[in-house]
Design an enzyme around this catalytic site. Structure first.
Site, mmCIF file in Angstrom:
data_model
loop_
_atom_site.group_PDB
_atom_site.id
_atom_site.type_symbol
_atom_site.label_atom_id
_atom_site.label_comp_id
_atom_site.label_asym_id
_atom_site.label_seq_id
_atom_site.Cartn_x
_atom_site.Cartn_y
_atom_site.Cartn_z
ATOM 1 N N ASP A 59 17.850 45.806 -8.760
ATOM 2 C CA ASP A 59 18.522 44.633 -9.316
ATOM 3 C C ASP A 59 19.937 45.067 -9.698
ATOM 4 O O ASP A 59 20.196 46.246 -9.893
ATOM 5 C CB ASP A 59 17.785 44.093 -10.549
ATOM 6 C CG ASP A 59 18.082 42.622 -10.815
ATOM 7 O OD1 ASP A 59 17.250 41.770 -10.468
ATOM 8 O OD2 ASP A 59 19.178 42.319 -11.349
ATOM 9 N N ASP A 99 25.325 45.759 -5.581
ATOM 10 C CA ASP A 99 25.045 44.435 -5.009
ATOM 11 C C ASP A 99 24.208 44.652 -3.749
ATOM 12 O O ASP A 99 23.733 45.765 -3.516
ATOM 13 C CB ASP A 99 26.331 43.638 -4.738
ATOM 14 C CG ASP A 99 27.262 44.356 -3.774
ATOM 15 O OD1 ASP A 99 26.776 45.207 -3.009
ATOM 16 O OD2 ASP A 99 28.469 44.078 -3.794
ATOM 17 N N ASP A 129 13.551 37.708 -3.936
ATOM 18 C CA ASP A 129 13.373 36.618 -4.907
ATOM 19 C C ASP A 129 14.782 36.346 -5.451
ATOM 20 O O ASP A 129 15.119 36.764 -6.548
ATOM 21 C CB ASP A 129 12.414 37.100 -6.006
ATOM 22 C CG ASP A 129 12.068 36.016 -6.997
ATOM 23 O OD1 ASP A 129 12.249 34.830 -6.670
ATOM 24 O OD2 ASP A 129 11.624 36.359 -8.107
ATOM 25 N N CYS A 138 13.115 29.774 -6.898
ATOM 26 C CA CYS A 138 12.492 28.757 -7.759
ATOM 27 C C CYS A 138 13.439 27.558 -7.787
ATOM 28 O O CYS A 138 13.701 26.986 -8.833
ATOM 29 C CB CYS A 138 12.176 29.292 -9.158
ATOM 30 S SG CYS A 138 13.583 29.983 -10.015
HETATM 31 C C1 LIG Z 1 15.126 35.018 -9.552
HETATM 32 S S1 LIG Z 1 15.658 36.415 -10.394
HETATM 33 C C2 LIG Z 1 14.384 37.581 -10.052
HETATM 34 C C3 LIG Z 1 13.103 37.380 -10.813
HETATM 35 C C4 LIG Z 1 12.110 38.500 -10.610
HETATM 36 N N1 LIG Z 1 11.864 38.777 -9.216
HETATM 37 C C5 LIG Z 1 10.779 38.231 -11.296
HETATM 38 O O1 LIG Z 1 9.792 37.891 -10.625
HETATM 39 O O2 LIG Z 1 10.706 38.361 -12.518
HETATM 40 C C6 LIG Z 1 16.962 36.987 -9.370
HETATM 41 C C7 LIG Z 1 17.491 38.362 -9.717
HETATM 42 O O3 LIG Z 1 18.471 38.725 -8.737
HETATM 43 C C8 LIG Z 1 19.402 39.582 -9.350
HETATM 44 N N2 LIG Z 1 20.582 39.649 -8.466
HETATM 45 C C9 LIG Z 1 21.696 38.894 -8.478
HETATM 46 N N3 LIG Z 1 22.514 39.252 -7.460
HETATM 47 C C10 LIG Z 1 21.894 40.257 -6.799
HETATM 48 C C11 LIG Z 1 22.236 41.052 -5.653
HETATM 49 N N4 LIG Z 1 23.381 40.849 -5.002
HETATM 50 N N5 LIG Z 1 21.375 42.004 -5.254
HETATM 51 C C12 LIG Z 1 20.199 42.200 -5.925
HETATM 52 N N6 LIG Z 1 19.824 41.490 -7.007
HETATM 53 C C13 LIG Z 1 20.660 40.523 -7.437
HETATM 54 C C14 LIG Z 1 19.617 38.961 -10.714
HETATM 55 O O4 LIG Z 1 20.098 39.906 -11.636
HETATM 56 C C15 LIG Z 1 18.206 38.457 -11.068
HETATM 57 O O5 LIG Z 1 17.535 39.372 -11.880
#
Ligand SMILES: C[S@@+](CC[C@H](N)C(=O)[O-])C[C@H]1O[C@@H](n2cnc3c(N)ncnc32)[C@H](O)[C@@H]1O
Length: 445
Positions: A270, A299, A318, A371
């Site tokens: 993340d 990223d 996700d 979601c």
């Molecule tokens: C929908 S949430 C994930 C929820 C988690 N999978 C769960 O089940 O609890 C999306 C996540 O993507 C992360 N995120 C944002 N940009 C990202 C990137 N470029 N690469 C990886 N993760 C990223 C955010 O910090 C956030 O925690």
């Protein structure tokens, strides 16, 4: 607290929220954080009433305008809510608006006039436009109408109900029966099994799980059934190598670890270090620490991660999304998200999808999830992927989850490689999952 003081607190919260348009949960926790003397029962009622004002935002606004009332603030809305929703009589309302310490000031003549006009009416009215009836901003109403057509009112009515509390039983620590027994020993009753997710339990609103032995021992996790279904569609198996690329606080990471019986390896990445720290703590409590490695990435193009191309049996994306599928829990979201936000999110999602696809081994699977209820963040993105990436085979939901067609309604048909969930059809949050398999022939792009 006196009833009037609770009402005054709701008005203050609502006005604070409209001024900042901040996340409603943050507004509430900030408010109670500064007022630790407010007890649990008062907090529950105040929060519930505050969320109801947000759930009824458009209809209350319509009624105030319809009555020619010049204000649209928290006080006016609270009065309208008490009449239209709670069916309170004028004298009952004035007993709360009494000007005593911590209570709202006494009603003035224009407010008494408003109460008279609203008495006998209900929140819904045939004259309300569709966007008002469904509690949506106009742009979102137009978008969702294209998706749900005549079913939109029923869909939104389901989104406008508070969600019950779903739990996932962590099979690394025990069985579903063990969890039920443990919760009952802690005085929690009326526990239902979730209809689709095999390890899911559903509890009535307002239960505090965090104090139960089952929670403290890592036997249960709080997780909506939609997320549990998403994990089921990952189809994680013992011994696999899995990349959870947007792992956040680790809800789905832990679900996959449970399905893998703790055997194999999950790389949980993340961009947000704090969320990964939380995931680490949860993994320890769940007894899943050994098979999960957390890693913060810059990223989706992170250079360390780039070296892992073509490595994983499963890549779960996700992705960060509008979250509009969680309206039951976050009713204010619809008033904060705009069309421009959706476009920005979509551009990011598309980059993450491309980067994630490169990490899948031949014969492995890519699972894209949001979601969100917006087609732009879901079907549109996936359709482009299917057009551009012939090295990935769309996997029908029925192939991954053979008993799904019998038990889970799959809108659009069981042969589709995606599943769209909704509170109206499935009783879950709004959720989208799509699954693709890298074919042996394809070339890594
Ligand atoms: C929908 S949430 C994930 C929820 C988690 N999978 C769960 O089940 O609890 C999306 C996540 O993507 C992360 N995120 C944002 N940009 C990202 C990137 N470029 N690469 C990886 N993760 C990223 C955010 O910090 C956030 O925690």
């Amino acid at each position: 607290m006196k009833p009037g003081a609770r009402i005054a607190a709701v008005i203050e919260l609502y006005d604070g929220w409209t001024q900042t348009r901040d996340d409603a949960d943050r507004v509430i926790s900030g408010y109670f954080g500064n007022r630790r003397y407010i007890g649990g029962g008062d907090r529950r009622e105040i929060s519930e009433r505050f969320y109801n004002l947000i759930r009824h935002q458009a209809r209350l606004g319509w009624w105030l305008a319809e009555c020619g009332y010049e204000f649209q603030d928290g006080r006016a809305r609270m009065i309208a809510e008490l009449v239209l929703q709670d069916k309170r009589k004028a004298e009952d309302i004035s007993s709360m608006f009494n000007g005593e310490e911590f209570c709202p000031n006494p009603l003035h003549p224009a407010e008494n006039h408003l109460i008279n006009k609203l008495t006998g009416k209900t929140l819904d009215h045939d004259g309300q436009p569709g966007a008002v009836k469904t509690e949506l901003p106009k742009w979102l109403y137009a978008e969702l109408l294209k998706l749900h057509h005549e079913n939109l009112p029923a869909e939104m009515a389901a989104y406008n109900q508070p969600a019950k509390l779903d739990l996932r039983v962590n099979r690394l620590q025990g069985t579903v029966e063990d969890a039920i027994k443990s919760l009952e020993a802690d005085g929690i009753h009326n526990i239902e099994r979730t209809p689709y997710a095999p390890n899911g339990l559903r509890l009535p609103l307002g239960v505090n799980m965090l104090v139960t032995a089952a929670y403290k021992d890592g036997l249960i996790e709080i997780q909506d059934e939609a997320s549990q279904i998403c994990v089921r569609l990952v189809d994680a198996k013992p011994g696999m190598h899995i990349l959870d690329m947007c792992a956040g606080g680790g809800g789905k990471t832990l679900g996959m670890a449970s399905d893998m019986r703790g055997k194999g390896h999950i790389l949980a990445c993340d961009t947000h270090g704090g969320r990964l720290d939380n995931s680490r703590k949860r993994a320890k409590r769940a007894g899943a620490g050994d098979c999960i490695q957390q890693r913060i990435i810059a990223d989706e193009r992170d250079s360390w991660l780039r070296n892992k191309s073509g490595f994983f049996d499963r890549v779960l994306l996700d992705v960060p999304c509008s979250g509009l599928g969680t309206l039951r829990r976050n009713p204010a979201l619809r008033w904060r998200i705009g069309q421009r936000d959706i476009r920005t999110l979509m551009a990011n999602q598309s980059k993450i999808l491309k980067a994630g696809a490169a990490k899948v081994t031949k014969g492995g699977r890519l699972i894209y999830a949001t979601c969100s209820i917006m087609p732009e963040e879901n079907e549109r993105l996936i359709e482009t992927f299917m057009r551009d990436r012939k090295d990935f085979r769309p996997v029908p939901i029925s192939e991954i989850w053979p008993d799904a067609p019998k038990s889970v309604p799959v809108p659009g048909g069981k042969d589709k490689p995606w599943l769209r969930l909704s509170p109206n059809v499935h009783g879950t949050d709004g959720f989208f999952v799509a699954v693709f398999e890298r074919t042996a022939k394809g070339k890594v792009k």
